[in-house]
Design a protein around this motif. Structure first.
Motif, mmCIF file in Angstrom:
data_model
loop_
_atom_site.group_PDB
_atom_site.id
_atom_site.type_symbol
_atom_site.label_atom_id
_atom_site.label_comp_id
_atom_site.label_asym_id
_atom_site.label_seq_id
_atom_site.Cartn_x
_atom_site.Cartn_y
_atom_site.Cartn_z
ATOM 1 N N CYS A 241 0.832 -1.211 0.000
ATOM 2 C CA CYS A 241 0.000 0.000 0.000
ATOM 3 C C CYS A 241 0.867 1.262 0.000
ATOM 4 C CB CYS A 241 -0.907 0.024 1.225
ATOM 5 S SG CYS A 241 -2.191 -1.241 1.217
ATOM 6 N N ASN A 264 -4.057 0.423 -3.583
ATOM 7 C CA ASN A 264 -4.901 0.412 -2.391
ATOM 8 C C ASN A 264 -6.003 1.456 -2.407
ATOM 9 O OD1 ASN A 264 -2.443 2.107 -2.154
ATOM 10 N ND2 ASN A 264 -3.321 2.761 -0.212
ATOM 11 N N PHE A 372 -10.159 -4.673 -1.989
ATOM 12 C CA PHE A 372 -8.935 -4.523 -1.200
ATOM 13 C C PHE A 372 -8.563 -5.871 -0.587
ATOM 14 C CE2 PHE A 372 -6.425 -3.709 2.552
ATOM 15 C CZ PHE A 372 -5.580 -2.691 2.174
#
Length: 542
Positions: A241, A264, A372
């Motif tokens: 991320c 992300n 995610f």
């Protein structure tokens, strides 16, 4: 191609673009204030802060007809011929009234609020609010309620934007939060017996535009105007991320997600968010040490002499036993560090054995409704290190592949890079390295293998190094150091740079440029790396 008119300026949009008034205005540099709207959540148009004038331009006559009432910019699509007016007196008056209404019921406790300095309510009041307050001041306090292990709700600060509620319903799918009551009595709360405990709960603090939601890990620890923010990459798992590292005087106080539509989006998991405390652990190794065979104990070593001393010993062993040098490249190393280590060892011994260090895996990948994913692979750069190994050796050998040769005494000089925050090697496995004539271990914490090393070298943590990581989707992101390592710690890159006889200070950018020229997999990284990274597969034939 659609044409939108904003404050008299024309904006052309591609046919496949779907923007609302806020997004379209931002393209031309107009910031429409808003509380409830967020690009990653559904539209509710409840805060009314983004009210604008709107109308349409007749495609044939060119005449513009405006609607009599203001409309929410977040809920109004920017289509061909749409007209937006965002700076008129009518719009400014509406914004001032919204601000005044919110502040009537808002405690003026900015001096003790964690959000002070980055609060939209503060910023919008100074930019769009009334010239003076016409209502009585409320008490300087707010009711406080725990929502879970990581988040505290300051009830009276809430402006009921409902971002947190929509996040738990739409992004995590867990739905712990809801709106209780009606009208002026509305409050955010959790369902009885179901605390806010999902693995992405910390994101609601980032989403909150005011100080209603507080992060228990960060609460009252630092004022935001004292901190410096640095772009970074989360090293908690192979998702990689994009993050922002907030620090003050070389101490990390919080990690926040940084928008990256390719990885992300706007989020990060709590494991990554709160996984920085090992950086400041009192148990970290500090200062290099060398084993004194005569005294049978470790003594302090000198960084200024170590590179030359280690180079002489590796070179001597390679000359005496060709093919007996080995290197363990940790998946926690940056691409540049892995390349420098492999290049150095192969320069000393062209037949040096190079293997990938242990890849920590915990459980299984966990995905959420909007895509995610928290990866089970708890390291940031396995793909990058594998590509380096393939270039130097033509294959990717693992740590387990190395162990038989170690146990058989075929390897006399071994460099092991670590960077692991948890236990990664057991006593029995470490014992097999006893036969090595030279064992160099560089790691964050002590381990059974570290206790057998002839040279114990402290490693740098993720926030202390320059370099690049390649995530599980083959996207490379570069980053700079956010804090300096503790006294006595030297980054792997700077040490290997000196051992490779490179001039001046360690420059990760120069190393990456060389890698991009030499290794086809990294060819897309030859240009400057953008903030969102670069897809390394873009130049590869499929």
């Amino acid at each position: 191609m659609a044409t939108v008119i904003i404050n008299g300026q024309e904006l052309e949009l591609d046919d496949d673009e779907r923007l609302n008034g806020i997004q379209a205005a931002a393209r031309l540099g107009y910031d429409i204030p808003h509380y409830c709207w967020h690009p990653g959540l559904s539209v509710v148009a409840s805060c009314r802060m983004c009210l604008v004038e709107t109308g349409r331009r007749d495609p044939e006559s060119g005449e513009i007809s405006m609607m009599p009432k203001l409309v929410p910019g977040c809920q109004t699509p920017a289509t061909d011929g749409t007209v937006f007016v965002t700076e008129s007196d009518k719009v400014k008056q509406a914004r001032a009234q919204v601000e005044e209404g919110l502040l009537i019921n808002h405690p003026i406790d900015c001096p003790i609020c964690d959000k002070a300095g980055e609060c939209r309510l503060q910023d919008y009041y100074f930019e769009h609010g009334q010239g003076s307050r016409r209502a009585d001041l409320r008490p300087f306090t707010s009711r406080r309620r725990s929502l879970g292990d990581t988040v505290t709700l300051f009830v009276d600060r809430c402006v009921m934007c409902s971002r947190c509620v929509r996040f738990t319903r739409e992004i995590t799918g867990t739905g712990e939060l809801y709106v209780e009551g009606r009208g002026a009595g509305e409050e955010i709360d959790v369902f009885p017996g179901f605390p806010l405990a999902n693995k992405m709960a910390g994101n609601v603090v980032d989403l909150c535009p005011v100080g209603a939601l507080g992060d228990k890990d960060f609460l009252y620890s630092q004022r935001v105007w004292f901190m410096k923010s640095h772009d970074g990459v989360c090293a908690g798992c192979s998702t990689g991320c994009s993050i922002t590292i907030d620090e003050n005087q070389d101490r990390v106080y919080r990690l926040r997600p940084r928008e990256n539509p390719h990885i992300n989006e706007w989020w990060m998991c709590d494991e990554g968010r709160y996984g920085y405390h090992h950086v400041h652990s009192e148990h970290r190794l500090a200062g290099p040490q060398q084993f004194d065979a005569e005294a049978r104990q470790y003594v302090n070593a000198d960084w200024s002499r170590l590179p030359t001393e280690l180079d002489k010993k590796f070179t001597a062993i390679a000359k005496r036993w060709p093919g007996s040098v080995a290197g363990v490249l940790s998946p926690h190393l940056s691409v540049e560090e892995a390349y420098l280590l492999a290049k150095y060892l192969r320069g000393v011994d062209p037949e040096a054995t190079l293997v990938l260090g242990p890849v920590p895996v915990e459980g299984e990948d966990e995905s959420f409704p909007q895509g995610f994913t928290i990866r089970a692979e708890k390291c940031p750069n396995r793909r990058g290190v594998e590509a380096v190994l393939e270039y130097f050796t033509g294959r990717v050998a693992t740590f387990d592949d190395l162990l038989p040769d170690v146990a058989a005494g075929k390897l006399h000089a071994i460099w092991v890079s670590g960077g692991y925050r948890n236990d990664w090697i057991d006593e029995a496995t470490a014992e097999s390295f006893d036969a090595a004539d030279l064992l160099v271990v560089q790691d964050l914490f002590d381990s059974p293998l570290m206790q057998r090393a002839h040279y114990q070298l402290p490693a740098a943590a993720f926030a202390e190094r320059d370099g690049s990581y390649v995530n599980v989707a083959d996207r490379l992101q570069s980053f700079r150091w956010a804090i300096r390592p503790p006294m006595g710690v030297r980054t792997e890159g700077s040490l290997l740079w000196q051992m490779s006889a490179m001039p001046g200070m360690y420059r990760a950018g120069e190393v990456l440029a060389e890698i991009a020229r030499e290794i086809g997999y990294f060819s897309a990284a030859v240009e400057e790396i953008p903030a969102v990274g670069v897809d390394l597969k873009v130049n590869l034939l499929v």
